[in-house]
Motif scaffolding. Structure first.
Motif: not given
Length: 68
Positions: A22-36
Motif C-alpha cells: 500500500f505504501q508503494k502503490i496506493d497513490v491516492n492514499n485512500d486505503g484501497e487499491l484500484t486495478l489501475e
C-alpha cells in the motif's frame, strides 16, 4: 491466501507485506487499491513485479488487461 503465497518469497509478515504494498502503490492514499493503481504500481517497481511473478501465474490477469 495471496499474501500467504507471496510470503514464501519474503521474510516479512503478511501485515508488513501488505503495508509495504500500500505504501508503494496506493497513490491516492485512500486505503484501497484500484486495478489501475495495482497495475501501474507493479509495472513501476521491478522488485515487486519479480516477487508477484514468482508467486502467481498471472496469465489470466494479463489476458484481461490485454483485452481491456
Amino acid at each position: 491466501q495471496a499474501i500467504q503465497a507471496i510470503n514464501g518469497y519474503t521474510n516479512m509478515s503478511a501485515e508488513e507485506f501488505t503495508n509495504m504494498i500500500f505504501q508503494k502503490i496506493d497513490v491516492n492514499n485512500d486505503g484501497e487499491l484500484t486495478l489501475e493503481e495495482f497495475i501501474n504500481g507493479v509495472e513501476k517497481d521491478e522488485d515487486l513485479m519479480e516477487l508477484i511473478t514468482k508467486s502467481f501465474d498471472l496469465s489470466n490477469v494479463l489476458k484481461v488487461i490485454q483485452n481491456g
